[in-house]
Scaffold this motif. Structure first.
Motif, PDB file in Angstrom:
ATOM      1  N   VAL A  36       0.856  -1.205   0.000  1.00 33.58           N
ATOM      2  CA  VAL A  36       0.000   0.000   0.000  1.00 33.58           C
ATOM      3  C   VAL A  36       0.882   1.240   0.000  1.00 33.58           C
ATOM      4  CG1 VAL A  36      -1.826   1.264   1.190  1.00 33.58           C
ATOM      5  CG2 VAL A  36      -1.762  -1.251   1.294  1.00 33.58           C
ATOM      6  N   PRO A  37       0.994   1.948  -1.114  1.00 28.95           N
ATOM      7  CA  PRO A  37       1.822   3.164  -1.138  1.00 28.95           C
ATOM      8  C   PRO A  37       1.160   4.280  -0.340  1.00 28.95           C
ATOM      9  CG  PRO A  37       0.673   2.897  -3.224  1.00 28.95           C
ATOM     10  CD  PRO A  37       0.396   1.662  -2.433  1.00 28.95           C
ATOM     11  N   SER A  38       1.967   5.029   0.399  1.00 28.27           N
ATOM     12  CA  SER A  38       1.417   6.141   1.165  1.00 28.27           C
ATOM     13  C   SER A  38       0.997   7.262   0.214  1.00 28.27           C
ATOM     14  CB  SER A  38       2.446   6.663   2.161  1.00 28.27           C
ATOM     15  OG  SER A  38       3.573   7.183   1.488  1.00 28.27           O
ATOM     16  N   GLU A  39       0.010   8.004   0.632  1.00 28.55           N
ATOM     17  CA  GLU A  39      -0.536   9.045  -0.239  1.00 28.55           C
ATOM     18  C   GLU A  39       0.494  10.131  -0.528  1.00 28.55           C
ATOM     19  OE1 GLU A  39      -4.028  12.267   0.388  1.00 28.55           O
ATOM     20  OE2 GLU A  39      -4.729  10.173   0.289  1.00 28.55           O
ATOM     21  N   ALA A  93       3.639   0.536   5.391  1.00 28.16           N
ATOM     22  CA  ALA A  93       4.382  -0.304   6.330  1.00 28.16           C
ATOM     23  C   ALA A  93       5.777   0.249   6.583  1.00 28.16           C
ATOM     24  CB  ALA A  93       4.477  -1.732   5.794  1.00 28.16           C
ATOM     25  N   ALA A  94       6.455   0.672   5.535  1.00 26.21           N
ATOM     26  CA  ALA A  94       7.818   1.195   5.676  1.00 26.21           C
ATOM     27  C   ALA A  94       7.841   2.449   6.530  1.00 26.21           C
ATOM     28  CB  ALA A  94       8.414   1.480   4.298  1.00 26.21           C
ATOM     29  N   ILE A  95       6.893   3.327   6.323  1.00 28.96           N
ATOM     30  CA  ILE A  95       6.842   4.560   7.113  1.00 28.96           C
ATOM     31  C   ILE A  95       6.563   4.231   8.575  1.00 28.96           C
ATOM     32  CG2 ILE A  95       5.510   6.672   7.491  1.00 28.96           C
ATOM     33  CD1 ILE A  95       5.262   6.935   4.481  1.00 28.96           C
ATOM     34  N   ILE A 180       3.129  10.553  16.522  1.00 28.55           N
ATOM     35  CA  ILE A 180       3.812  11.446  15.588  1.00 28.55           C
ATOM     36  C   ILE A 180       3.164  11.393  14.216  1.00 28.55           C
ATOM     37  CG2 ILE A 180       5.975  11.833  14.342  1.00 28.55           C
ATOM     38  CD1 ILE A 180       7.425  10.828  16.888  1.00 28.55           C
ATOM     39  N   LEU A 181       2.867  10.173  13.754  1.00 26.04           N
ATOM     40  CA  LEU A 181       2.291  10.026  12.424  1.00 26.04           C
ATOM     41  C   LEU A 181       0.875  10.587  12.358  1.00 26.04           C
ATOM     42  CD1 LEU A 181       3.496   6.409  11.563  1.00 26.04           C
ATOM     43  CD2 LEU A 181       4.361   8.559  10.628  1.00 26.04           C
ATOM     44  N   SER A 182       0.138  10.474  13.460  1.00 25.15           N
ATOM     45  CA  SER A 182      -1.240  10.962  13.477  1.00 25.15           C
ATOM     46  C   SER A 182      -1.295  12.473  13.463  1.00 25.15           C
ATOM     47  CB  SER A 182      -1.967  10.441  14.721  1.00 25.15           C
ATOM     48  OG  SER A 182      -2.023   9.027  14.726  1.00 25.15           O
ATOM     49  N   SER A 183      -0.340  13.118  14.160  1.00 24.16           N
ATOM     50  CA  SER A 183      -0.381  14.578  14.293  1.00 24.16           C
ATOM     51  C   SER A 183       0.507  15.312  13.299  1.00 24.16           C
ATOM     52  CB  SER A 183       0.030  14.985  15.715  1.00 24.16           C
ATOM     53  OG  SER A 183       1.358  14.545  15.997  1.00 24.16           O
ATOM     54  N   GLY A 184       1.428  14.575  12.674  1.00 24.16           N
ATOM     55  CA  GLY A 184       2.407  15.236  11.805  1.00 24.16           C
ATOM     56  C   GLY A 184       2.018  15.337  10.359  1.00 24.16           C
ATOM     57  N   GLU A 191      -4.700   5.802   6.746  1.00 24.28           N
ATOM     58  CA  GLU A 191      -3.460   5.024   6.745  1.00 24.28           C
ATOM     59  C   GLU A 191      -2.949   4.708   8.151  1.00 24.28           C
ATOM     60  OE1 GLU A 191      -1.549   6.694   2.536  1.00 24.28           O
ATOM     61  OE2 GLU A 191      -1.181   7.749   4.421  1.00 24.28           O
ATOM     62  N   VAL A 192      -3.324   5.525   9.119  1.00 25.25           N
ATOM     63  CA  VAL A 192      -2.839   5.317  10.490  1.00 25.25           C
ATOM     64  C   VAL A 192      -3.231   3.949  11.045  1.00 25.25           C
ATOM     65  CG1 VAL A 192      -2.985   6.134  12.875  1.00 25.25           C
ATOM     66  CG2 VAL A 192      -2.671   7.770  11.020  1.00 25.25           C
TER      67      VAL A 192
END
Length: 231
Positions: A36-39, A93-95, A180-184, A191-192
């Motif tokens: 799944v590529p990130s947006e 997944a990588a992120i 961090i990922l949710s707020s950044g 995706e979270v």
């Protein structure tokens, strides 16, 4: 003497099966979301650099290492080592994996005490893993010398202690990563949850390792922990 073939060996088999199941689960989960590529199309390396910058961490160097899921943070030389499957990938997944390792860097920067305790336990855990079985065997050969046997079992328990301390360190790093990922803005709200699945699967491998070590320790206690004065 049922030394090599004894009923307690089922505990070792159970530990192996638990570890194999956890490993298979994390690999399956990672591969699923690695498709799944990130947006935003950021690579793991770019995401890690952004997170470190936003966290005010300037003394950590990001490197790429061979392998898959070999990612780690090394506090001794301040390097965040991303496997090739993470560093160059733009997948969700990588992120997530990169953010988890950044979580360890943040722990180090903030002096997170469980992480410091785990680092301090590394030499003792290594010594315990290396010397426990030879000492136990020496105790058995010396007419079941209980002093040596108990020392060996105690040394082995240090490996379990290390793995138990590792659990809050890993779970906290994942919690920091998700925060961090949710707020950044690195990932979308959709995706979270995908990242949460990846990090939960990875955390289960540490739980499985601790459980397998506990079962091995229980086996040693059942086999050698009782007095054998009749011998």
């Amino acid at each position: 003497m049922g030394f090599f073939f004894d009923p307690t060996y089922v505990l070792v088999i159970a530990g192996m099966l638990i570890s194999m199941a956890a490993s298979a689960y994390v690999n399956t989960t990672f591969r699923r979301y690695d498709q799944v590529p990130s947006e935003r199309r950021l690579t793991g390396t770019e995401a890690a650099a952004y997170i470190l910058q936003q966290s005010g961490i300037t003394d950590v160097r990001i490197t790429s290492i061979p392998g898959e899921l070999t990612d780690n943070y090394n506090g001794s030389d301040k390097t965040l080592n991303l496997s090739q499957s993470t560093a160059n990938s733009t997948s969700v997944a990588a992120i997530g994996v990169a953010a988890h390792e950044c979580g360890h860097a943040v722990q180090d920067a903030k002096g997170y005490w469980p992480m410091r305790l785990r680092t301090a336990l590394v030499p003792a855990a290594n010594i315990g893993s290396t010397l426990s079985f030879p000492i136990i065997i020496a105790g058995v050969l010396m007419s079941w010398n209980q002093t040596l046997i108990h020392i060996g079992i105690l040394l082995f328990s240090l490996a379990l202690l290390f793995q138990l301390v590792t659990l809050p360190v890993e779970f906290n790093a994942s919690h920091r990563a998700l925060s961090i990922l949710s707020s950044g803005g690195l990932l979308t709200p959709e995706e979270v949850p995908m990242v949460r699945h990846v990090l939960t699967a990875a955390a289960l491998t540490y739980v499985a390792a601790a459980l397998a070590t506990f079962l091995q320790l229980l086996r040693l206690i059942l086999l050698f922990g009782n007095n054998r004065d009749d011998n």
